[in-house]
Structures are given as structure tokens and as C-alpha cells.
Design a protein around this motif. Sequence first.
Motif, PDB file in Angstrom:
ATOM      1  N   GLN A  87     -11.538  82.458  27.984  1.00  0.00           N
ATOM      2  CA  GLN A  87     -11.117  82.393  26.585  1.00  0.00           C
ATOM      3  C   GLN A  87     -11.228  83.769  25.947  1.00  0.00           C
ATOM      4  O   GLN A  87     -12.060  84.591  26.350  1.00  0.00           O
ATOM      5  CB  GLN A  87     -11.972  81.383  25.829  1.00  0.00           C
ATOM      6  CG  GLN A  87     -11.809  79.978  26.342  1.00  0.00           C
ATOM      7  CD  GLN A  87     -12.667  78.970  25.595  1.00  0.00           C
ATOM      8  OE1 GLN A  87     -13.363  79.298  24.637  1.00  0.00           O
ATOM      9  NE2 GLN A  87     -12.620  77.725  26.026  1.00  0.00           N
ATOM     10  N   ILE A 132     -12.218  86.489  23.192  1.00  0.00           N
ATOM     11  CA  ILE A 132     -13.303  86.745  22.248  1.00  0.00           C
ATOM     12  C   ILE A 132     -12.645  87.364  21.025  1.00  0.00           C
ATOM     13  O   ILE A 132     -12.032  88.426  21.109  1.00  0.00           O
ATOM     14  CB  ILE A 132     -14.349  87.703  22.841  1.00  0.00           C
ATOM     15  CG1 ILE A 132     -14.982  87.090  24.088  1.00  0.00           C
ATOM     16  CG2 ILE A 132     -15.406  88.046  21.803  1.00  0.00           C
ATOM     17  CD1 ILE A 132     -15.938  88.024  24.801  1.00  0.00           C
ATOM     18  N   GLY A 133     -12.757  86.714  19.896  1.00  0.00           N
ATOM     19  CA  GLY A 133     -12.052  87.186  18.708  1.00  0.00           C
ATOM     20  C   GLY A 133     -10.561  86.983  18.863  1.00  0.00           C
ATOM     21  O   GLY A 133     -10.099  86.197  19.698  1.00  0.00           O
ATOM     22  N   ASN A 134      -9.801  87.694  18.075  1.00  0.00           N
ATOM     23  CA  ASN A 134      -8.346  87.586  18.125  1.00  0.00           C
ATOM     24  C   ASN A 134      -7.806  88.186  19.424  1.00  0.00           C
ATOM     25  O   ASN A 134      -8.199  89.282  19.789  1.00  0.00           O
ATOM     26  CB  ASN A 134      -7.704  88.333  16.955  1.00  0.00           C
ATOM     27  CG  ASN A 134      -8.140  87.787  15.626  1.00  0.00           C
ATOM     28  OD1 ASN A 134      -8.414  86.608  15.502  1.00  0.00           O
ATOM     29  ND2 ASN A 134      -8.239  88.647  14.635  1.00  0.00           N
ATOM     30  N   LEU A 171     -16.458  93.812  17.232  1.00  0.00           N
ATOM     31  CA  LEU A 171     -16.236  92.429  16.825  1.00  0.00           C
ATOM     32  C   LEU A 171     -17.245  92.049  15.738  1.00  0.00           C
ATOM     33  O   LEU A 171     -18.445  92.068  15.972  1.00  0.00           O
ATOM     34  CB  LEU A 171     -16.377  91.487  18.020  1.00  0.00           C
ATOM     35  CG  LEU A 171     -16.053  90.025  17.752  1.00  0.00           C
ATOM     36  CD1 LEU A 171     -14.559  89.845  17.505  1.00  0.00           C
ATOM     37  CD2 LEU A 171     -16.497  89.159  18.923  1.00  0.00           C
ATOM     38  N   ALA A 178     -17.689  88.878  12.833  1.00  0.00           N
ATOM     39  CA  ALA A 178     -17.211  87.592  12.310  1.00  0.00           C
ATOM     40  C   ALA A 178     -15.905  87.159  12.983  1.00  0.00           C
ATOM     41  O   ALA A 178     -14.959  86.732  12.325  1.00  0.00           O
ATOM     42  CB  ALA A 178     -17.057  87.642  10.796  1.00  0.00           C
ATOM     43  N   ASN A 179     -15.847  87.322  14.309  1.00  0.00           N
ATOM     44  CA  ASN A 179     -14.708  86.908  15.128  1.00  0.00           C
ATOM     45  C   ASN A 179     -13.429  87.715  14.886  1.00  0.00           C
ATOM     46  O   ASN A 179     -12.339  87.292  15.255  1.00  0.00           O
ATOM     47  CB  ASN A 179     -14.432  85.408  14.978  1.00  0.00           C
ATOM     48  CG  ASN A 179     -13.979  84.792  16.279  1.00  0.00           C
ATOM     49  OD1 ASN A 179     -14.379  85.220  17.353  1.00  0.00           O
ATOM     50  ND2 ASN A 179     -13.128  83.787  16.187  1.00  0.00           N
ATOM     51  N   ASN A 180     -13.554  88.887  14.244  1.00  0.00           N
ATOM     52  CA  ASN A 180     -12.421  89.788  14.030  1.00  0.00           C
ATOM     53  C   ASN A 180     -12.768  91.166  14.562  1.00  0.00           C
ATOM     54  O   ASN A 180     -13.895  91.645  14.386  1.00  0.00           O
ATOM     55  CB  ASN A 180     -12.075  89.898  12.535  1.00  0.00           C
ATOM     56  CG  ASN A 180     -11.475  88.632  12.005  1.00  0.00           C
ATOM     57  OD1 ASN A 180     -10.497  88.126  12.542  1.00  0.00           O
ATOM     58  ND2 ASN A 180     -12.074  88.088  10.962  1.00  0.00           N
ATOM     59  N   TRP A 181     -11.796  91.818  15.177  1.00  0.00           N
ATOM     60  CA  TRP A 181     -11.985  93.174  15.675  1.00  0.00           C
ATOM     61  C   TRP A 181     -11.655  94.155  14.563  1.00  0.00           C
ATOM     62  O   TRP A 181     -10.542  94.153  14.035  1.00  0.00           O
ATOM     63  CB  TRP A 181     -11.105  93.411  16.898  1.00  0.00           C
ATOM     64  CG  TRP A 181     -11.570  92.623  18.081  1.00  0.00           C
ATOM     65  CD1 TRP A 181     -11.136  91.388  18.468  1.00  0.00           C
ATOM     66  CD2 TRP A 181     -12.594  92.999  18.995  1.00  0.00           C
ATOM     67  NE1 TRP A 181     -11.830  90.981  19.583  1.00  0.00           N
ATOM     68  CE2 TRP A 181     -12.730  91.954  19.932  1.00  0.00           C
ATOM     69  CE3 TRP A 181     -13.410  94.124  19.118  1.00  0.00           C
ATOM     70  CZ2 TRP A 181     -13.640  91.996  20.976  1.00  0.00           C
ATOM     71  CZ3 TRP A 181     -14.320  94.165  20.172  1.00  0.00           C
ATOM     72  CH2 TRP A 181     -14.429  93.116  21.078  1.00  0.00           C
TER      73      TRP A 181
END
Length: 189
Positions: free
Chosen positions: A111, A113-115, A156, A158-161
Motif C-alpha cells: 500500500q 504511504i501518504g498520497n 510525510l 499527517a499523511n501528506n508529503w
Amino acid sequence: YPLNLNTYSGDWITNNLKMAYSNSSKLYFASTKYNLTGSSPYIPDKITLQVRPYQGSWSIVGNQEFSPTTRSFDVIMENNTSETPVVALVSLSGKVSVMKPVTSGGTTTWQFIGNPEFAKAYGTKNSHINIAYNNGIPYVVYMDSDNGYKLSVKKLIANNWINVGAPGFTDLRAYGDLRLVFEGDVPYV
């Protein structure tokens, strides 16, 4: 326990070999394959990751060829201490993504990780990427095609790069192997 690099048939060869080592003495070995013939020879393919526990035999982690078609990649253990391998990659189209295996119900799948595809890198065979962790946060450095192929670093949150410093921070285009290291909380390339 030799690693079988000849898992492909026909005119395919293994290429782009990377390794990571876990704290529990597991060796992770990632590779892509190339087709030597056809209309587009030497185009890389998807990543396969194999693992071998100490005094054990090799097995594939999750599904074989789990990634998008990949130009360049790097593999590291998550947070530098865990038992989870993490792969940063540049796809054939030059998109940067990071993936790791996740096990649910006895099945392991890869899966993002992040976007996925969170940045655009140099999408040729000369593309390079490196991933490192600092205080549990993954960082990647890559040749940024949106910024004249100069280096950019993202982390990364809060789930954003997000960018670390200015994108394209080098004075000139960057070529060759990349290495991202930390002294305290300060990243160095």
C-alpha cells in the motif's frame, strides 16, 4: 541459501538490486527486471521484494511485482528499527511514491504511504531517489523535474508529503546516487 535471481523466463533479466537489513537479522532484497527484446528493450518493470530470515530460505513479501513500472527505487526498514520494509520509487512516468507491505487477514499487500505520485521526478534510467527516517518520519530526496532536475526533499506529515525547505534547492542539476542523512533533526544530502 542463495537468492534466486533467475525467476524470470525468456528475455528478462534482473536489475536494480537494493538491500535492507532488519534488527531481527532478516535480509530484504528488492529488484526489478528488464526485457532485453521487443519494441522497448531495457524498459524496467515492477519491483519484487524478497526476504530471508537468519538461517531461513527466501520468500516474496506480499505480491510479486507489486509496484508501478519503476525507473528507480530505494528500500529501507521503516523508522530504521522496525520489521517493515519501505520502498520509495520513481515510476516510468516520473512520479514519486512510497509503499510498504500491510498484512490483514493473513494476506500481505503493498500500500502507498501518504498520497501516491506526490511529486514528479526525472523519469529516465538516470533517475535516483533515496529514503530515510528521522524520529519516525519518512523523508525522500529526488531529482525534481518541476524544478530543473535539482534536488528536492519531502517528508510525510499527517499523511501528506510536504516540502522540506525550498524545492529544487541545489544550484545545478543533480545526477548520481543520492543519500539523505540526519545530524539531529537537520537533513543533509
